[in-house]
Design a protein around this motif. Structure first.
Motif: not given
Length: 159
Positions: A3-13
């Motif tokens: 299953k795909m996973t959701q990730v929150f990125v807030y910095g250099t990504l």
């Protein structure tokens, strides 16, 4: 099938930032941009160390509601991100509540602007106490007026 996973990125990504290319590199896995959001709770997002790394300190109630991007990632990308974020040594992957600002992902049950969702974020409980005195940011930009441009390094994680 994973299953795909959701990730929150807030910095250099994030898009436009120094490590965004890593999200696009198929050798790391698959990452699909879903939308923009901000944390429901405020957190201190600080820039620290000689490498000017953005750290989301896991101290809810301090700082700002932090803005970032949500991606759907496959297992390979999630493993890469765990390595890249030195998880669990430097960062921990935890769930965070987000308020959706904009959603472009397709599929069933797409959240509308203003909806509250929960995704993974890389935050840290391991930091120097003086970091809590650093300026905090709502929206990280390596090239911002703060003058603390991110310094890339390859000796990322303990073996």
């Amino acid at each position: 099938m994973f299953k795909m996973t959701q990730v929150f990125v807030y910095g250099t990504l994030k898009s436009g930032q120094p490590n965004y290319y890593r999200m696009l590199d198929a050798a790391n896995g698959k990452a699909k941009f879903l939308g923009r959001s901000r944390t429901v709770d405020s957190y201190p997002l600080v820039i620290a160390t000689q490498y000017n790394i953005p750290f989301l300190l896991n101290v809810p109630g301090k700082g700002h509601c932090v803005r970032g991007e949500i991606y759907s990632v496959d297992e390979k990308m999630l493993k890469f991100l765990d390595w890249f974020e030195c998880c669990p040594h430097q960062y921990q992957r935890t769930l965070v509540k987000l308020e959706v600002d904009e959603w472009v992902g397709e599929g069933e049950n797409n959240p509308k602007a203003g909806s509250i969702i929960e995704t993974f974020v890389y935050s840290t409980t391991t930091y120097k106490p003086e970091w809590l005195q650093n300026p905090t940011y709502e929206n990280y930009d390596s090239y911002g007026d703060h003058g603390l441009e991110y310094v890339c390094r390859e000796d990322r994680c303990p073996k």
